[in-house]
Design an enzyme around this catalytic site. Structure first.
Site: not given
Lengths: 549, 649
Positions: B275-276, B338-341, B344
């Protein structure tokens, strides 16, 4: 001894060959005295001709009656042979093993090789010391060629002719030789035309634990100093290593006896450590794991890049003392045949534009490595895959080539030769049809009568078709001193050697061709436009009428 | 202006990062937009300009006898180490810069103040330079399988998505809206790339709100529709770019990933990109390694390894390769999330596009790609690049990683890209510089609110205008490397450290001669030669014709061929009589290059790039490693030894 005795099975049919990035070949395997040959007897498939002396080690295993032989070469290539029949396979394997580990130099291939090309210039005569000295004489009269080692009795690893200060006579040299390791008294390595400073090299002084001194030695090296000037002694060993050497009769120059010299210690690794480093590096490169952490940690643990950095840094230091400090330099380690030569030869690449030409580089290798007594045969007897415990093996010369490649990467337009030339020298230092790298010293080469009995690598290289392949299309002579960066970020893994067989180089080769094409096309146009210009000028003068409106 | 406590300080020292012994003395100025250091050495006019928006951090270190050190880290990886003699002055500069480098509102950003000499009409045209619709029609869209959907007009369905989106022909508005309600931030599956050769598509979205067991019929229909828009394939991939553990953890928060049992004919796959926060820390660690003063090889390699940076780059590239192969080799469509798109997912879609489609390896194509997958799909540039003062946990070098993946590919395929490393670095610089409006804000809706297209300039047309600087001389559109899918190697040894970006301002580390510049000069010369060839050939045939004419007048037999007089006649030179070599070309292609010209475009009219003008320590293009006797006696280490001077270590 007859080779036939060693060849248990000279021929096996139906052998399958696997090579990296090449199609599988099935054909007949033949063993000759010096080659392993696989031929498919088809016109368009490539054959394999492998020198036995290029084989570093082999491994065999069986799946049923199908034998697999993995041949690991000194140029780091790995090939696989599939042989049906256990007996044939075992015979082939033991024959290869025997033929690739011949002890006697005189059985080596160069003594049997007959060139298929016309020798234009005999490489054995291309770089005679007397010719090199003529160049020196044109710049200075402070040096002379001494024949004191004519019969190799004073220093077995030196050539018959060496350059020494003019004011030092042969009697003094004889005394100095007893004070230096292996009789390697200080001799001239390089004369810096720009400011008249010199670089000398030697073996360690034999001071021993009680601090023996030798007035003649002091006199010899002081003779190279300008009045009131100081010089630098670069000892390629860490200070503690140099201290320990005293116990074995060696040592270093004490300030008290050499007040005009400053000594600098740099830690360049010795040969067994370097061999270990090479083995680890090659192992890391052949690791099939896809883990980045594992790769970086193995790369680091191999210490190869550290060695490159240390050697290059020391060479830069030597060059800096000469060019920037305006001081003369003496370089030595212990024997003066390994790290010393790495430093003196690299410093010359940095300082002397002449060494960056193809001929100049050959001359440098001849002068600073072959004539200077680097024991090629011992150092290059085995490469990274050897199973036997290393004795004298070490990639000293390969490290030097790696350092040159690093400088070439940083100054891509300042070298007349390209990377292929460096790779070629690496290959031939380890296994060759030419006699150039046989033996350990000029004395041994003379005893083996190499110039009479073998062909020189330079005879082959210095033909137009080979030179063309080895010439850097970007080359523009650069008369300046070139200072490479030695920051870790600037030093790269030499892919052309270490990843050569692990990844396809197609795209990089294409890029090189494209570059050549761009330059060739430009030259072609220049020629055309030039000729048109002439034609135009001619037409204009031919017909004066045209000039009148 | 009100933030500038002290506009000018004299007698400031600027230290060389590698060798602190090398220092320049000059005057420091603070302006509304830049910090400027002017060297006061007689004879040289050496200026260093740093845009406030590029400043990442300003640190005042403990005062020393020689003065008070001020350390400025920039987002383009420049590091400036000043020594200001008076502590109070240092304090004032420090406070001013801290405020100036942390704008609180968008209006403070440089792009709204940047007014080059361009008239309004030309400025508006800058924004017309790229047209995403043109890229979709290049892909062959809309067609019978994919349509442009008006569903997100006025950003009603997803406020972080663009207004124009392509969806499967069979996806009705209720299905889209239903699906969007089942996805984080309403980011429903939409098309990113369509391969017209085999109909396979790359779609993107955010994670489904599946929790432990939730289902959504519309979302299942949406995926079904995507699958059906690829008539030749009976399955599709759903690629979750997160590590499996992270995705599972999200289920507890009512989010998660697709259950293969609920969606027909999907193959679900995790690809494990971190993740970020992990990426931010990793880059920070790597930069610390880059900044080490005279590190040993082991320091460097160990630091590089423990930063994990190259491992993450490899993960992104591996994921891109997986998708590109699915599309090109299996002909399967892929949904990426990914999560929010927006992080990633953007990376992986872009990498896949670069691998798949040669168009994205051209100058214009790569700009389109960033505009499509990043700008329009709502990568949160202003948060990730810290354009404004804000939550430091939102900052992450996600776009850096894309640029680096492309650079790694360029190293493997030197002829496949129309652009060069400089192009990537220029894009990187301006994503952070805020000089152009392109990357301001976090999504399309915000940019419209800021009236970016009305008030600022566009980077793309600026880069295009300077494209000669950014062109790879080895690129040939018809080269075999240029065609089709790039088959990249992801063996760990294929990845290199990108010193061109991360040690960009350490000129001494870079090759001292540039092959690329050399080839570019040759190509320019070649072009001139081609022109001369044409004009000479024309002139010659003209002269010959006239001579022939006068000859034939005497002989009274002539066959006047009119074509010879035609302009631009063929260059087929059957009759080149002589071969004269010897150059008359005066401009040698290998002129000594300054350090700046090696890596950076000629700073013609831009302001922020003016910081590249610090290069007086050069000796005919070759770096000066001058030695001021740092050579220490018997290897006793000089504590202040000069790394570049190779002194004893």
């Amino acid at each position: 001894m007859e080779f036939a005795e060693l060849i248990k099975t000279p021929r096996v049919d139906g052998v399958v060959l696997h090579r990296p990035f090449m199609p599988t070949v099935e054909g007949t395997l033949c063993l000759t005295g010096h080659h392993l040959i696989l031929s498919s007897r088809q016109d368009n498939t490539e054959e394999l001709w492998l020198l036995h002396s290029n084989i570093d080690s082999i491994e065999k295993r069986f799946v049923g009656s199908l034998g697999h032989i993995t041949v690991k070469c000194k140029d780091l290539r790995m090939i696989q042979l599939e042989i049906t029949g256990m007996e044939e396979c075992l015979n082939i394997a033991s024959s290869i093993e025997a033929l690739s580990t011949l002890d006697s130099v005189s059985l080596m291939y160069p003594f049997f090789y007959r060139p298929m090309f016309e020798v234009i210039e005999d490489g054995w005569n291309s770089f005679l010391p007397q010719n090199a000295f003529k160049d020196l004489e044109s710049m200075t009269d402070e040096w002379r060629l001494s024949e004191v080692n004519k019969d190799f009795s004073l220093c077995p690893s030196y050539p018959p002719l060496v350059a020494v200060p003019k004011d030092v006579d042969d009697e003094t040299l004889k005394k100095v030789a007893t004070f230096r390791h292996g009789g390697r008294f200080p001799v001239l390595s390089y004369y810096h035309k720009k400011n008249g400073m010199v670089m000398m090299r030697a073996g360690q002084p034999l001071t021993g634990t009680n601090g023996r001194r030798c007035k003649e030695d002091e006199k010899l090296i002081n003779a190279t100093l300008r009045p009131g000037k100081r010089g630098y002694i670069i000892d390629t060993r860490a200070i503690n290593v140099a201290q320990q050497a005293k116990a074995r009769g060696g040592g270093f120059e004490l300030e008290a006896n050499y007040p005009q010299w400053r000594r600098i210690h740099k830690a360049i690794e010795r040969y067994n450590v370097l061999q270990e480093s090479l083995i680890k590096l090659v192992e890391a490169c052949n690791d099939q794991s896809h883990s980045m952490d594992r790769w970086l940690s193995k790369l680091e643990a191999s210490n190869w890049q550290t060695n490159v950095k240390e050697i290059l840094t020391t060479a830069c230091l030597a060059a800096q003392c000469i060019d920037r400090e305006g001081a003369s330099v003496l370089v030595h380690g212990t024997e003066g045949t390994d790290s010393t030569l790495q430093v003196t030869s690299l410093a010359q690449i940095i300082l002397d534009p002449g060494c960056r030409t193809i001929k100049g580089f050959q001359s440098l290798v001849e002068r600073e490595w072959l004539q200077a007594g680097h024991p090629f045969q011992q150092r290059c007897a085995q490469s990274a895959f050897s199973n036997s415990k290393p004795r004298y093996e070490a990639p000293v010369f390969l490290l030097f080539l790696d350092c040159v490649w690093q400088i070439l990467r940083q100054f891509p337009c300042s070298f007349e030769f390209n990377e292929s030339f460096l790779v070629l020298l690496f290959e031939h230092a380890y296994a060759s049809q030419f006699g150039t790298f046989l033996g350990n010293s000029a004395a041994e080469r003379a005893r083996l009568c190499l110039p009479e009995k073998t062909v020189s690598l330079w005879s082959w290289v210095n033909r137009p078709q080979e030179l063309e392949r080895l010439t850097n299309p970007l080359y523009e002579p650069n008369s300046l001193v070139i200072w490479p960066s030695v920051a870790p970020q600037s030093l790269l893994l030499w892919e052309g050697v270490f990843l050569r067989w692990n990844r396809s180089s197609k795209c990089l080769d294409e890029a090189y061709e494209e570059m050549v094409h761009i330059i060739e096309y430009n030259k072609e146009l220049q020629t055309k436009v030039n000729s048109l210009r002439r034609q135009l000028a001619q037409l204009e003068t031919e017909d004066p009428l045209l000039h009148t409106p | 202006m009100e933030h500038i406590r002290l506009p000018k300080v004299e007698n400031v020292k600027l230290l060389d990062r590698i060798s602190h012994r090398r220092r320049r003395v000059g005057t420091l100025y603070l302006t509304a937009t830049h910090t400027i250091f002017v060297e006061s050495e007689a004879g040289v006019r050496n200026e260093t300009w740093v845009l406030h928006s590029l400043v990442c951090s300003v640190d005042k270190l403990a005062a020393t006898p020689s003065g008070c050190p001020l350390l400025i880290h920039c987002k383009n990886f420049q590091v400036l180490h000043f020594i200001i003699s008076k502590e109070q002055e240092c304090h004032d500069i420090h406070l001013s810069l801290q405020r100036l480098s942390q704008p609180e509102s968008y209006d403070e950003l440089y792009c709204f103040a940047y007014k080059p000499n361009v008239d309004e009409k030309a400025r508006r045209q800058e924004w017309d330079f790229l047209d995403l619709k043109a890229d979709y029609s290049r892909m062959g869209l809309p067609n019978s399988l994919w349509k442009l959907s008006p569903v997100n007009q006025h950003y009603k369905v997803s406020d972080t998505y663009p207004a124009d989106l392509f969806v499967p022909e069979s996806a009705t508005p209720p299905v889209i809206v239903g699906s969007s309600k089942f996805r984080s931030r309403g980011r429903f599956p939409a098309l990113s790339y369509y391969c017209k050769d085999n109909h396979a598509a790359i779609c993107r979205s955010s994670q489904p709100l599946s929790g432990f067991s939730a289902r959504c019929l519309e979302d299942e229909q949406m995926l079904e529709a995507i699958l059906r828009s690829n008539p030749r394939s009976d399955f599709m991939y759903v690629v979750d770019t997160r590590p499996k553990l992270n995705a599972i953890a999200n289920r507890a928060a009512g989010k998660g990933y697709e259950n293969e049992d609920n969606y027909s004919n999907i193959k679900f796959q995790f690809v494990g990109i971190e993740n970020i926060h992990v990426m931010r820390n990793s880059q920070q660690k790597m930069l610390e390694v880059c900044e080490l003063r005279s590190p040993s090889m082991s320091d460097f390699l160990e630091g590089l390894e423990s930063s994990g940076w190259l491992k993450h780059i490899k993960a992104v590239l591996d994921a891109g390769i997986f998708i590109a192969k699915a599309v090109a080799e299996e002909g399967a469509s892929v949904l990426v999330h990914c999560s929010d798109g927006w992080d990633r997912t953007s990376q992986v879609c872009s990498v896949a596009c670069v691998l798949l489609d040669p168009y994205y390896r051209t100058l214009r194509g790569f700009m389109v790609l960033i505009e499509k997958d990043w700008v329009s799909f709502g990568h949160r540039f202003s948060h990730r690049c810290k354009h404004l003062v804000g939550d430091p946990k939102e900052v992450s070098p996600i776009i850096d990683q894309l640029l680096e993946c492309v650079w790694q590919l360029m190293e493997q395929f030197p002829c496949a890209f129309e652009f060069n490393e400089r192009f990537l670095i220029a894009i990187h610089n301006h994503i952070y510089s805020c000089q152009f409006g392109n990357f301001i804000g976090n999504n399309q809706r915000e940019r419209i609110g800021l009236r970016v297209h009305e008030r600022t300039h566009s980077l793309w047309s600026y880069l295009w205008a300077n494209r000669t600087d950014y062109t790879n001389p080895l690129y040939r559109p018809n080269h075999s490397q240029t065609q089709g899918l790039l088959r990249a190697s992801t063996s760990p040894y294929s990845f290199k450290f990108w010193k061109g970006l991360y040690n960009r301002f350490d000129h001494g580390m870079h090759p001292r001669q540039s092959v690329e510049d050399y080839l570019r000069a040759i190509q320019e010369e070649t072009q001139q030669l081609e022109e001369q060839l044409t004009s000479h050939t024309q002139k010659i045939s003209q002269l010959e014709q006239e001579q022939e004419c006068s000859d034939s007048c005497k002989a009274t037999t002539f066959d006047k061929s009119p074509t010879i007089w035609a302009p631009g006649n063929n260059l087929g030179l059957a009759n080149t009589p002589q071969d004269y070599t010897g150059g008359f070309i005066t401009s040698s292609p290998c002129q000594p290059k300054g350090p700046d010209s090696i890596l950076l475009p000629k700073s013609t009219n831009q302001i922020s790039d003016a910081s590249f003008s610090n290069g007086s320590d050069q000796e005919s293009g070759i770096a000066d490693l001058s030695c001021r006797s740092p050579l220490s006696e018997d290897s006793t280490r000089d504590p202040d030894s000069d790394e570049a001077a190779y002194s004893a270590a």
